[in-house]
Design an enzyme around this catalytic site. Structure first.
Site, PDB file in Angstrom:
ATOM      1  N   LYS A 138      35.644  27.092  45.544  1.00 25.77           N
ATOM      2  CA  LYS A 138      34.792  26.237  46.356  1.00 25.77           C
ATOM      3  C   LYS A 138      33.752  27.101  47.053  1.00 25.77           C
ATOM      4  O   LYS A 138      34.098  28.089  47.712  1.00 25.77           O
ATOM      5  CB  LYS A 138      35.668  25.505  47.376  1.00 25.77           C
ATOM      6  CG  LYS A 138      35.177  24.139  47.750  1.00 25.77           C
ATOM      7  CD  LYS A 138      36.239  23.452  48.582  1.00 25.77           C
ATOM      8  CE  LYS A 138      35.753  22.141  49.117  1.00 25.77           C
ATOM      9  NZ  LYS A 138      36.715  21.576  50.078  1.00 25.77           N
TER      10      LYS A 138
HETATM   11  C1  E4P Z   1      36.639  18.241  50.826  1.00 23.54           C
HETATM   12  O1  E4P Z   1      36.359  18.963  49.933  1.00 23.54           O
HETATM   13  C2  E4P Z   1      35.991  18.315  52.157  1.00 23.54           C
HETATM   14  O2  E4P Z   1      36.150  19.578  52.671  1.00 23.54           O
HETATM   15  C3  E4P Z   1      36.551  17.260  53.061  1.00 23.54           C
HETATM   16  O3  E4P Z   1      36.642  16.042  52.349  1.00 23.54           O
HETATM   17  C4  E4P Z   1      35.760  17.091  54.340  1.00 23.54           C
HETATM   18  O4  E4P Z   1      36.238  15.960  55.020  1.00 23.54           O
HETATM   19  P1  E4P Z   1      35.984  15.684  56.580  1.00 23.54           P
HETATM   20  O5  E4P Z   1      34.548  15.319  56.760  1.00 23.54           O
HETATM   21  O6  E4P Z   1      36.890  14.543  56.904  1.00 23.54           O
HETATM   22  O7  E4P Z   1      36.336  16.956  57.289  1.00 23.54           O
END
Ligand code: E4P
Length: 219
Positions: free
Chosen positions: A83
């Protein structure tokens, strides 16, 4: 549409996996902090029972540092996705990893232009944050519609991984638009089961079964 689970909580992942609802897992530094366990140990444990892709986020700001982390992360499990944040340095990493056949997920994406850049760099997944867009008064799902149109126009193989999912409507709209994946927090996943008519129907069947069993005994 595939369901990924958006957590580093191993027991929550196990629970959802037992119901056949986990095609993959996404983590980020905040989720690792929330789970309160060592980063590497957590990912290795998840990888021991999840066959699908597991996104692990790099923490460096420069491409060299991110690539070093990626080299380490890919040894933590058989299906690790690197990521990477949506920055020029991040896109250098995506280009390099993609040329090596390593899967990538471009995160903190908030516009269709950013998604297009990620696709051109060769990302495996791009993660638009719909909930955070809604939070600032934008219509998050509009971004998913734009991305679907752009990726289809040019035949990009990059998968739309809807992230920052906050409620069942986000998930339903993602499926209607044709997103490839949605990553869902465990609590939201459980909300998908809810329907008052299901509860009412089950209660009525159980009640009738009790009466029927009573009657059968007497007869
Ligand atoms: C996933 O890859 C993201 O990091 C995550 O969905 C972010 O979600 P949030 O906005 O609820 O922190």
């Amino acid at each position: 549409m595939q369901f990924f689970i958006d957590t580093a909580d191993v027991s929550a992942i196990k629970q959802a996996n037992e119901m056949g609802l986990v095609d993959g897992v996404t983590t980020n530094p905040s989720l690792i902090k929330k789970a309160g366990q060592d980063h590497e140990e957590t990912i290795r444990e998840i990888a021991s029972f999840i066959d699908g892709p597991i996104s692990v986020e790099t923490l460096s700001e420069d491409a060299e540092g991110m690539l070093k982390e990626a080299d380490e992360y890919i040894n933590w499990g058989k299906n690790i996705v690197i990521k990477v944040v949506m920055t020029p340095e991040g896109m250098k990493v995506v280009k390099e990893l993609s040329s090596r056949g390593i899967q990538t997920n471009v995160t903190v994406t908030f516009s269709a232009a950013q998604a297009l850049i990620a696709a051109k760099a060769g990302a495996t997944y791009v993660s638009p944050f719909v909930g955070r867009l809604d939070d600032i008064g934008h219509y998050g799902m509009e971004l998913i519609e734009q991305m679907r149109a752009i990726f289809d126009n040019y035949g990009f193989s990059t998968k739309i991984l809807v992230a920052s999912v906050r409620n069942p409507i986000h998930l339903l709209d993602s499926a209607l638009i044709g997103a490839d994946v949605a990553t869902v927090p465990p609590a939201t996943l459980m909300q998908l089961f809810n329907h008052p008519l299901t509860d009412k129907g089950i209660a009525a069947f159980l009640n009738d079964a009790k009466q029927w069993k009573k009657g059968a005994k007497v007869g």
